[in-house]
Design a protein around this motif. Structure first.
Motif: not given
Length: 184
Positions: A13-18
C-alpha cells in the motif's frame, strides 16, 4: 476459494515515491538503512530489496515493491465498448444472460487477440470469476428485474385488432379468454 480476497496486511500500500525518497536518503545523505526506513515508516527489509534493485537498474525500470497488478484481459477502452454493447442490448429489451456475456467476452478477446486464460479455450467462454469482477468494475450494468410471463407476452405480442364479429365459431370457444384482450 473465495472470489474476493480479504486483505490481511498493509503490504503493497506504500507509494513507490516513498521508497525512492528513502533510497535518496541512503545514497545521497548517507543515512543508515534502518534509520531511513524508520523515518519513512516502511519495512527495512523491503527497503533493502528496493535499494539492491535500484542500484542495478535505472529508476524507470525498477519495479516498485509490493504486489503487481493482476493481468487484465481487455484494455480500458475495450472493456468500455463491451459495457456499452451490453447496455445497448438491454435497452432494446433483448438483454444478455450471464452465459451469453461470457461467450461474447471470449469471442471478443479472441478477435482482439488479447491474452486470456487457457480455460477459456476449453469452454469457449469467459470464466465465472471474470464475469463477477467485470460486473463489479462496471457497476452501471445491473441485474434485470423479474418480469412475469403475462407481462412479457403483452409487451412482445403483436397488437391484434379483432372485432367481436370476427371472433366466432370453434376458435372463439377455445381461445375466448385469450382473444378478449385484443377485441375492440
Amino acid at each position: 476459494m473465495p472470489r474476493v480476497r480479504v486483505r490481511k496486511t498493509d503490504r503493497g500500500l506504500i507509494q513507490p515515491d516513498i521508497y525512492e525518497r528513502a533510497f535518496l536518503d541512503i545514497s545521497v545523505r548517507n543515512i543508515s538503512l534502518r534509520a531511513a526506513a524508520k523515518s519513512h515508516g516502511i519495512c527495512h527489509v523491503t527497503l533493502l530489496r528496493y535499494c539492491r534493485r535500484r542500484a542495478e537498474t535505472s529508476r524507470e525500470k525498477t519495479r516498485p515493491p509490493g504486489y503487481s497488478s493482476y493481468s487484465k484481459v481487455f484494455s480500458v477502452d475495450q472493456e468500455r465498448k463491451l459495457q456499452a454493447y451490453i447496455k445497448r442490448a438491454a435497452d432494446i429489451y433483448f438483454g444478455l444472460s450471464p452465459k451469453e456475456v461470457r461467450k461474447f467476452a471470449y469471442e471478443l478477446a479472441s478477435r482482439y487477440n488479447c491474452k486470456y486464460p487457457d480455460g477459456w479455450n476449453a469452454t469457449k467462454m469467459a470464466g465465472k470469476d471474470w464475469l463477477t469482477s467485470f460486473l463489479e468494475r462496471n457497476n452501471t450494468i445491473r441485474r434485470p428485474q423479474a418480469t412475469s410471463i403475462k407481462c412479457t407476452r403483452q409487451l412482445h405480442s403483436p397488437i391484434l385488432h379483432i372485432s367481436q364479429e370476427e371472433v366466432s365459431g370453434p376458435l372463439c370457444e377455445k381461445w375466448s379468454h385469450w382473444l378478449c384482450w385484443f377485441c375492440k
